[in-house]
Motif scaffolding. Structure first.
Motif, PDB file in Angstrom:
ATOM      1  N   PRO A 122      18.398 -22.732  17.622  1.00  0.00           N
ATOM      2  CA  PRO A 122      17.011 -22.535  17.201  1.00  0.00           C
ATOM      3  C   PRO A 122      16.020 -23.359  18.007  1.00  0.00           C
ATOM      4  CG  PRO A 122      18.433 -22.641  15.291  1.00  0.00           C
ATOM      5  CD  PRO A 122      19.300 -22.965  16.470  1.00  0.00           C
ATOM      6  N   ALA A 176       7.287 -15.939  12.808  1.00  0.00           N
ATOM      7  CA  ALA A 176       7.801 -17.305  12.614  1.00  0.00           C
ATOM      8  C   ALA A 176       7.707 -17.709  11.155  1.00  0.00           C
ATOM      9  CB  ALA A 176       7.012 -18.285  13.473  1.00  0.00           C
ATOM     10  N   TYR A 177       8.585 -18.681  10.786  1.00  0.00           N
ATOM     11  CA  TYR A 177       8.576 -19.229   9.428  1.00  0.00           C
ATOM     12  C   TYR A 177       8.763 -20.740   9.398  1.00  0.00           C
ATOM     13  CZ  TYR A 177       9.252 -14.312   8.393  1.00  0.00           C
ATOM     14  OH  TYR A 177       9.106 -12.954   8.344  1.00  0.00           O
ATOM     15  N   LYS A 178       9.480 -21.284  10.355  1.00  0.00           N
ATOM     16  CA  LYS A 178       9.818 -22.699  10.322  1.00  0.00           C
ATOM     17  C   LYS A 178       8.726 -23.537  11.005  1.00  0.00           C
ATOM     18  CE  LYS A 178      13.701 -22.038   8.236  1.00  0.00           C
ATOM     19  NZ  LYS A 178      14.989 -22.280   8.883  1.00  0.00           N
ATOM     20  N   PRO A 179       8.621 -24.831  10.624  1.00  0.00           N
ATOM     21  CA  PRO A 179       7.503 -25.666  11.099  1.00  0.00           C
ATOM     22  C   PRO A 179       7.352 -25.740  12.616  1.00  0.00           C
ATOM     23  CG  PRO A 179       8.576 -26.724   9.241  1.00  0.00           C
ATOM     24  CD  PRO A 179       9.408 -25.531   9.581  1.00  0.00           C
ATOM     25  N   ARG A 180       8.468 -25.868  13.347  1.00  0.00           N
ATOM     26  CA  ARG A 180       8.316 -26.022  14.792  1.00  0.00           C
ATOM     27  C   ARG A 180       7.712 -24.766  15.425  1.00  0.00           C
ATOM     28  NH1 ARG A 180      12.992 -27.565  19.282  1.00  0.00           N
ATOM     29  NH2 ARG A 180      11.582 -27.493  21.089  1.00  0.00           N
ATOM     30  N   ASP A 204       4.015 -20.975  -0.071  1.00  0.00           N
ATOM     31  CA  ASP A 204       4.551 -21.221   1.267  1.00  0.00           C
ATOM     32  C   ASP A 204       3.570 -20.761   2.347  1.00  0.00           C
ATOM     33  OD1 ASP A 204       6.837 -22.196   0.072  1.00  0.00           O
ATOM     34  OD2 ASP A 204       7.991 -20.355   0.360  1.00  0.00           O
ATOM     35  N   SER A 208       2.271 -23.039   5.407  1.00  0.00           N
ATOM     36  CA  SER A 208       2.426 -22.581   6.791  1.00  0.00           C
ATOM     37  C   SER A 208       1.081 -22.507   7.499  1.00  0.00           C
ATOM     38  CB  SER A 208       3.103 -21.213   6.802  1.00  0.00           C
ATOM     39  OG  SER A 208       4.416 -21.292   6.293  1.00  0.00           O
ATOM     40  N   THR A 211       0.068 -25.927   8.581  1.00  0.00           N
ATOM     41  CA  THR A 211       0.807 -26.379   9.761  1.00  0.00           C
ATOM     42  C   THR A 211       0.218 -25.777  11.034  1.00  0.00           C
ATOM     43  OG1 THR A 211       2.834 -26.607   8.464  1.00  0.00           O
ATOM     44  CG2 THR A 211       3.074 -26.443  10.853  1.00  0.00           C
TER      45      THR A 211
END
Length: 310
Positions: A122, A176-180, A204, A208, A211
């Motif tokens: 990832p 995208a979904y994850k912080p990075r 969520d 997001s 972020t």
């Protein structure tokens, strides 16, 4: 979450099944006939049951006149960024500026590797995506004669000629979904494209968005530089329900308006391959959402005047 103030657009997410290619094209035409703005197709080059998405996009561009087109989203590990940049610019020129670039870091790594692509973690896939964006934007930028060099970990170019420039400023939308990945969107992308079905809780979306906004500001951009797009699914029925996007068109309109005003989304892309649902979205839901949002944007909000609720 604030409303980012973008104009509202609506589109479709069509399955590119190769068992009935004419139906796929007809659904894209139905998208246009319904008055919608955008037709999109998933890109899984390892899926033997699908048409090749890039070939399909090119064919549909020639069969339509008005709608914008995009993959939802392009599989970068199987489409080298330098070649993708030229292909995207070419399709944009041929279609009169109707192409946008939905882009993904990759998934289903066994299948990618089986097709001769790389297997990445990832973290590696996000680094590769960031490098790919730099190459794509660099090749599109014909305003400079500066030598284009990207010496990345996964992608490198060493002085390729820039161009062609696209017909318009192609937007790059990232799924995208994850912080990075969300931080990458804030730094470099023009749009965030998640699917509502993968969102566990509407809160969520707030997290997001925050972020993305923080990363955009840190990169010298504004939160409004990033459009929020959303893949949605649901059912139309005569009776209202307490579920999201399950009811009559007016309920859909109220709930989508709330997603705009409370969570910042401004593009809604309908899955389902249902021409009748496309028509309802374009002819009934979309105008009603625009009217609700226009009315809300035209008034000053106070604590005593809540936005339309979900």
């Amino acid at each position: 979450m604030p409303d980012y103030g973008h104009d509202l657009t609506f589109g479709t997410f069509i399955t590119p099944t190769n068992a009935a290619p004419a139906k796929v094209v007809e659904l894209a035409k139905a998208t246009e006939a319904a008055g919608l703005d955008l037709a999109t197709f998933q890109d899984h080059p390892y899926q033997a049951g699908f048409l090749d998405t890039w070939t399909l996009l090119s064919y549909v561009a020639a069969q339509t006149d008005r709608i914008s087109l995009s993959a939802n989203v392009i599989n970068l590990p199987l489409r080298p960024p330098a070649v993708l940049a030229r292909a995207a610019a070419s399709l944009d020129l041929l279609s009169g500026g109707r192409f946008e670039l939905g882009l993904g870091a990759g998934a289903f790594w066994d299948a990618i590797e089986a097709m001769g692509g790389p297997r990445r973690t990832p973290g590696e896939s996000i680094t590769a995506l960031s490098e790919g964006i730099d190459i794509i934007r660099g090749l599109w930028d014909t305003s400079t004669r500066e030598r284009l060099v990207v010496d990345g970990t996964f992608y490198q170019v060493d002085g390729p000629k820039r161009g062609p420039a696209p017909a318009h400023d192609i937007q790059i939308w990232l799924g995208a979904y994850k912080p990075r990945m969300l931080r990458l969107i804030g730094r470099k992308a023009d749009g965030w494209l998640p699917s509502l079905g993968y969102v566990k809780d509407l809160n969520d979306l707030t997290t997001s968005n925050a972020t993305i906004d923080e990363a955009a500001i840190a990169a010298g951009r504004t939160p409004g530089d990033v459009r929020r797009l959303l893949n949605v699914g649901g059912t139309f029925s005569a009776q209202r329900s307490d579920r999201l996007l399950a009811g009559p068109p007016e309920q859909w309109a109220e709930q989508l308006a709330a997603l705009t005003l409370e969570y910042g989304f401004s593009t809604y892309i309908l899955s389902g391959d249902d021409a009748q649902a496309m028509m309802i979205l374009g002819q009934e839901v979309a105008p009603a959402v625009r009217e609700l949002v226009r009315a809300e944007r035209g008034t000053e909000q106070t604590d005593a005047t809540p936005a339309v609720g979900l």
